[in-house]
Write a protein that holds these residues in place. Structure first.
Motif, PDB file in Angstrom:
ATOM      1  N   ALA A 149       0.790  -1.271   0.057  1.00  0.00           N
ATOM      2  CA  ALA A 149       0.145  -0.045   0.063  1.00  0.00           C
ATOM      3  C   ALA A 149       0.943   1.103  -0.034  1.00  0.00           C
ATOM      4  O   ALA A 149       1.848   1.165   0.545  1.00  0.00           O
ATOM      5  N   VAL A 150       0.550   2.241  -0.588  1.00  0.00           N
ATOM      6  CA  VAL A 150       1.314   3.586  -0.766  1.00  0.00           C
ATOM      7  C   VAL A 150       0.146   4.728  -0.522  1.00  0.00           C
ATOM      8  O   VAL A 150      -0.774   4.868  -1.001  1.00  0.00           O
ATOM      9  N   ALA A 151       0.842   5.324   0.664  1.00  0.00           N
ATOM     10  CA  ALA A 151      -0.230   6.430   1.193  1.00  0.00           C
ATOM     11  C   ALA A 151       0.578   7.922   0.442  1.00  0.00           C
ATOM     12  O   ALA A 151       1.758   8.081   0.346  1.00  0.00           O
ATOM     13  N   ARG A 152      -0.470   8.865   0.222  1.00  0.00           N
ATOM     14  CA  ARG A 152      -0.040   9.957  -0.469  1.00  0.00           C
ATOM     15  C   ARG A 152       0.754  10.993   0.622  1.00  0.00           C
ATOM     16  O   ARG A 152       1.632  11.431   0.374  1.00  0.00           O
ATOM     17  N   ASP A 153       0.384  10.803   1.834  1.00  0.00           N
ATOM     18  CA  ASP A 153       1.296  11.621   3.098  1.00  0.00           C
ATOM     19  C   ASP A 153       1.786  10.681   4.061  1.00  0.00           C
ATOM     20  O   ASP A 153       1.266   9.592   4.197  1.00  0.00           O
TER      21      ASP A 153
END
Length: 343
Positions: free
Chosen positions: A199-203
């Motif tokens: 998973a990759v979060a924007r912040d």
């Protein structure tokens, strides 16, 4: 590194640097660390192998990446952050396991789930869900969703399953999404030999939450699996480019075949879906191929084919729809195999 292309970053990101350092990140097989350093225990602090894989994916997607033991573990980590009673919207046509997990949470009284047609953008814009789970292209119907319009026009947190497109074809975080998820088992790994999710979060704060969820749930990746996924990621740009060329060619030829009623191809990527008149006809094709392998999963170097409606939870899928994961075999060999099976 930000000024380099994704193809270059897939090769160079996440590598050790310095005189005497290994060129490739090694497999770090440890569960614990000697006291006194920055790392204490792998479940909470990770390993260099995980970190290298996460650095590459984060660089390509433009955010803060966390690896998990599987794609489903990634889904569970994202849903773990939702308070009881939250509402979730999901496409009617999407990965059956995702919808199954959401339905299970609804049966337990944890979540309220709404299913919306993937291409009905107005319905998504009018949705007041706490979390909008987008998938584009969708599995297995290959519908393309208007990610940016939805992400910038709704109040809820937007998660995009980017497994089919990969960050080489779209970067949902740059379109306003909050989190991107992948089954790294598929195209990122690329060789049908591992289970992994990311998973990759924007912040950064959301990234920390995802990492804490991994620690809390214990959904850690294996050392070998993370290393294999990292190695697979290095060749993703060239693999996907070749697979896309073949998929475009085969989709065009399949659309002209008299036995096929419909071809679904989003215009990019290596996934093709085509429909035959009924389930029996599709089953005969899947049984007749010799080069293409009848199997579940996708994104590997080998071509795979499957009639999706036979699976639990896929009753809405047209009974004659075949999902075709295009591999790296010679396009003409693949076409002859399909022609023979269709004949």
């Amino acid at each position: 590194m930000d000024d380099w292309t994704p193809r270059t970053r897939a090769i160079v990101a996440g590598r050790p640097h310095g005189p005497g350092e290994p060129l490739n990140t090694p497999i770090v097989a440890t569960s614990t660390y000697e006291a006194g350093g920055d790392s204490v225990y792998a479940r909470s602090d990770g390993t260099d192998t995980w970190a290298a894989f996460e650095e590459v994916v984060g660089s390509l997607e433009g955010g803060y990446a966390t690896a998990y033991g599987s794609g489903v573990a990634t889904l569970s980590a994202v849903l773990d952050s939702l308070p009881v009673g939250s509402t979730v919207a999901v496409p009617t046509f999407s990965y059956a396991v995702t919808r199954g997990a959401l339905q299970h949470a609804q049966q337990l009284g944890r979540l309220t789930v709404t299913e919306l047609e993937p291409t009905d953008t107005q319905a998504w814009l009018g949705c007041d869900a706490d979390l909008l789970w987008l998938e584009s292209p969708t599995n297995p119907t290959l519908d393309v969703m208007e990610i940016e319009t939805i992400a910038r026009g709704t109040r809820g947190r937007v998660v995009v399953d980017n497994t089919f497109a990969t960050p080489l074809h779209q970067q949902p975080l740059s379109l306003g999404a909050d989190i991107v998820v992948h089954s790294a088992t598929k195209l990122i790994g690329g060789h049908s030999d591992l289970l992994l999710g990311v998973a990759v979060a924007r912040d950064e704060a959301a990234g920390r939450d995802l990492r804490e969820a991994r620690t809390r749930l214990g959904s850690t990746p294996g050392a070998l699996e993370a290393w294999l996924a990292l190695r697979g990621l290095r060749t993703l740009p060239v693999r996907l480019a070749e697979q896309t060329r073949t998929a475009e060619l085969l989709a065009s030829r399949l659309s002209e075949h008299p036995h096929i009623t419909k071809v679904r191809y989003p215009g990019f990527g290596m996934m093709v879906a085509f429909e035959l008149p009924d389930a029996d006809a599709a089953d005969r094709v899947c049984a007749a191929v010799r080069l293409i392998r009848p199997a579940t999963s996708l994104g590997g170097v080998e071509s795979l084919i499957e009639r999706r409606a036979w699976l639990p939870g896929e009753d809405r899928v047209p009974p004659g729809l075949i999902r075709f994961s295009v591999g790296l075999e010679d396009p003409e060999d693949l076409w002859q195999d399909l022609l023979t099976a269709l004949g």
